[in-house]
Design a protein around this motif. Structure first.
Motif, PDB file in Angstrom:
ATOM      1  N   UNK A 105       9.652 -32.288   7.852  1.00  0.00           N
ATOM      2  CA  UNK A 105       8.681 -32.556   8.900  1.00  0.00           C
ATOM      3  C   UNK A 105       7.645 -31.428   8.938  1.00  0.00           C
ATOM      4  N   UNK A 106       6.473 -31.605   9.488  1.00  0.00           N
ATOM      5  CA  UNK A 106       5.983 -32.831  10.142  1.00  0.00           C
ATOM      6  C   UNK A 106       5.613 -33.910   9.123  1.00  0.00           C
ATOM      7  N   UNK A 107       5.365 -35.104   9.634  1.00  0.00           N
ATOM      8  CA  UNK A 107       4.877 -36.199   8.797  1.00  0.00           C
ATOM      9  C   UNK A 107       3.519 -35.823   8.216  1.00  0.00           C
ATOM     10  N   UNK A 108       3.369 -36.003   6.926  1.00  0.00           N
ATOM     11  CA  UNK A 108       2.108 -35.617   6.286  1.00  0.00           C
ATOM     12  C   UNK A 108       1.056 -36.720   6.295  1.00  0.00           C
ATOM     13  N   UNK A 109       1.509 -37.971   6.467  1.00  0.00           N
ATOM     14  CA  UNK A 109       0.564 -39.089   6.297  1.00  0.00           C
ATOM     15  C   UNK A 109      -0.711 -38.972   7.147  1.00  0.00           C
ATOM     16  N   UNK A 110      -0.642 -38.473   8.410  1.00  0.00           N
ATOM     17  CA  UNK A 110      -1.899 -38.374   9.165  1.00  0.00           C
ATOM     18  C   UNK A 110      -2.873 -37.361   8.557  1.00  0.00           C
ATOM     19  N   UNK A 111      -2.373 -36.473   7.719  1.00  0.00           N
ATOM     20  CA  UNK A 111      -3.214 -35.399   7.171  1.00  0.00           C
ATOM     21  C   UNK A 111      -3.520 -35.601   5.698  1.00  0.00           C
ATOM     22  N   UNK A 112      -2.947 -36.632   5.093  1.00  0.00           N
ATOM     23  CA  UNK A 112      -2.968 -36.695   3.632  1.00  0.00           C
ATOM     24  C   UNK A 112      -4.383 -36.863   3.061  1.00  0.00           C
ATOM     25  N   UNK A 113      -5.256 -37.606   3.760  1.00  0.00           N
ATOM     26  CA  UNK A 113      -6.623 -37.752   3.239  1.00  0.00           C
ATOM     27  C   UNK A 113      -7.383 -36.425   3.278  1.00  0.00           C
ATOM     28  N   UNK A 114      -7.128 -35.662   4.342  1.00  0.00           N
ATOM     29  CA  UNK A 114      -7.758 -34.344   4.459  1.00  0.00           C
ATOM     30  C   UNK A 114      -7.327 -33.429   3.308  1.00  0.00           C
ATOM     31  N   UNK A 115      -6.036 -33.490   2.988  1.00  0.00           N
ATOM     32  CA  UNK A 115      -5.516 -32.662   1.898  1.00  0.00           C
ATOM     33  C   UNK A 115      -6.109 -33.124   0.567  1.00  0.00           C
ATOM     34  N   UNK A 117      -8.969 -34.623   0.132  1.00  0.00           N
ATOM     35  CA  UNK A 117     -10.381 -34.199   0.121  1.00  0.00           C
ATOM     36  C   UNK A 117     -10.500 -32.732  -0.257  1.00  0.00           C
ATOM     37  N   UNK A 118      -9.582 -31.930   0.280  1.00  0.00           N
ATOM     38  CA  UNK A 118      -9.606 -30.502  -0.002  1.00  0.00           C
ATOM     39  C   UNK A 118      -9.404 -30.257  -1.505  1.00  0.00           C
ATOM     40  N   UNK A 119      -8.434 -30.967  -2.115  1.00  0.00           N
ATOM     41  CA  UNK A 119      -8.197 -30.799  -3.560  1.00  0.00           C
ATOM     42  C   UNK A 119      -9.402 -31.289  -4.362  1.00  0.00           C
ATOM     43  N   UNK A 120      -9.961 -32.436  -3.954  1.00  0.00           N
ATOM     44  CA  UNK A 120     -11.109 -32.999  -4.674  1.00  0.00           C
ATOM     45  C   UNK A 120     -12.273 -32.006  -4.660  1.00  0.00           C
ATOM     46  N   UNK A 121     -12.475 -31.373  -3.490  1.00  0.00           N
ATOM     47  CA  UNK A 121     -13.570 -30.404  -3.349  1.00  0.00           C
ATOM     48  C   UNK A 121     -13.310 -29.173  -4.234  1.00  0.00           C
ATOM     49  N   UNK A 122     -12.069 -28.687  -4.190  1.00  0.00           N
ATOM     50  CA  UNK A 122     -11.730 -27.498  -4.987  1.00  0.00           C
ATOM     51  C   UNK A 122     -11.889 -27.735  -6.476  1.00  0.00           C
ATOM     52  N   UNK A 123     -11.562 -28.966  -6.915  1.00  0.00           N
ATOM     53  CA  UNK A 123     -11.514 -29.254  -8.357  1.00  0.00           C
ATOM     54  C   UNK A 123     -12.763 -29.968  -8.860  1.00  0.00           C
ATOM     55  N   UNK A 127     -12.408 -38.351  -4.860  1.00  0.00           N
ATOM     56  CA  UNK A 127     -11.210 -38.554  -4.034  1.00  0.00           C
ATOM     57  C   UNK A 127     -10.226 -39.504  -4.729  1.00  0.00           C
ATOM     58  N   UNK A 128     -10.775 -40.485  -5.436  1.00  0.00           N
ATOM     59  CA  UNK A 128      -9.928 -41.480  -6.110  1.00  0.00           C
ATOM     60  C   UNK A 128      -9.175 -40.882  -7.316  1.00  0.00           C
ATOM     61  N   UNK A 129      -9.513 -39.642  -7.677  1.00  0.00           N
ATOM     62  CA  UNK A 129      -8.806 -38.975  -8.783  1.00  0.00           C
ATOM     63  C   UNK A 129      -7.625 -38.152  -8.279  1.00  0.00           C
ATOM     64  N   UNK A 130      -7.463 -38.086  -6.962  1.00  0.00           N
ATOM     65  CA  UNK A 130      -6.441 -37.209  -6.374  1.00  0.00           C
ATOM     66  C   UNK A 130      -5.410 -38.033  -5.612  1.00  0.00           C
TER      67      UNK A 130
END
Ligand code: MG
Length: 160
Positions: A105-115, A117-123, A127-130
């Motif tokens: 826990x906590x449940x990640x699903x409410x945050x997963x798009x944010x995460x 997006x963060x990876x997509x921005x860093x790399x 978004x569809x590649x992550x």
């Protein structure tokens, strides 16, 4: 195309004060905090290792030793950016990422798009590649008991 794999696990403890776990560069409100030399971002550590692994460049411990003062409390995003730069020098970039977070826990699903997006921005990816998936251990083992958080990453590189 080249392929890399990365894995990381960190101990977590119940925090006395309101806290957050840093996952993929995003603070996720949690009763837990990570015990680590850096910011304890398991996802970015696994990602960094996968990027290094895809080009047989060693591992995160060789690049960013945890006994070095300058790495203490350091944002793991900097590890990713530094390795991304190295890969670019070699003429390669990340094409696609698939990842799994193991956390009770906590449940990640409410945050997963944010995460993602963060990876997509860093790399510098779309978004569809992550891809990011979260698994609980159904109460089993150290992760199930809320004593640890882990991450697994597989990625491909393409010529830049
Ligand atoms: Mg780590």
């Amino acid at each position: 195309m080249r392929v890399g794999i990365g894995y990381d696990i960190h101990r977590i403890v119940v925090a006395i004060h309101p806290s957050s776990l840093i996952i993929g560069g995003v603070p996720i409100p949690s009763i837990y905090k990570t015990l680590a030399h850096s910011d304890g971002d398991v996802l970015l550590h696994a990602l960094t290792d996968a990027m290094l692994g895809a080009f047989a460049l060693g591992d995160i411990g060789q690049w960013f030793p945890d006994n070095k003062k300058e790495n203490k409390g350091r944002s793991s995003s900097e590890f990713v950016v530094e390795v991304k730069r190295k890969l670019l020098e070699l003429g390669w970039r990340v094409q696609q990422v698939d990842s799994v977070i193991f956390l009770e826990e906590p449940k990640l699903s409410p945050h997963s798009d944010k995460v993602r997006q963060s990876l997509a921005r860093l790399l510098d990816c779309e978004l569809s590649d992550i891809s990011l998936k979260a698994k609980t251990m159904e109460g089993m083992g150290e992760i199930g008991r809320g004593e640890a958080i882990a991450a697994q990453v597989v990625l491909t590189l393409k010529p830049a």
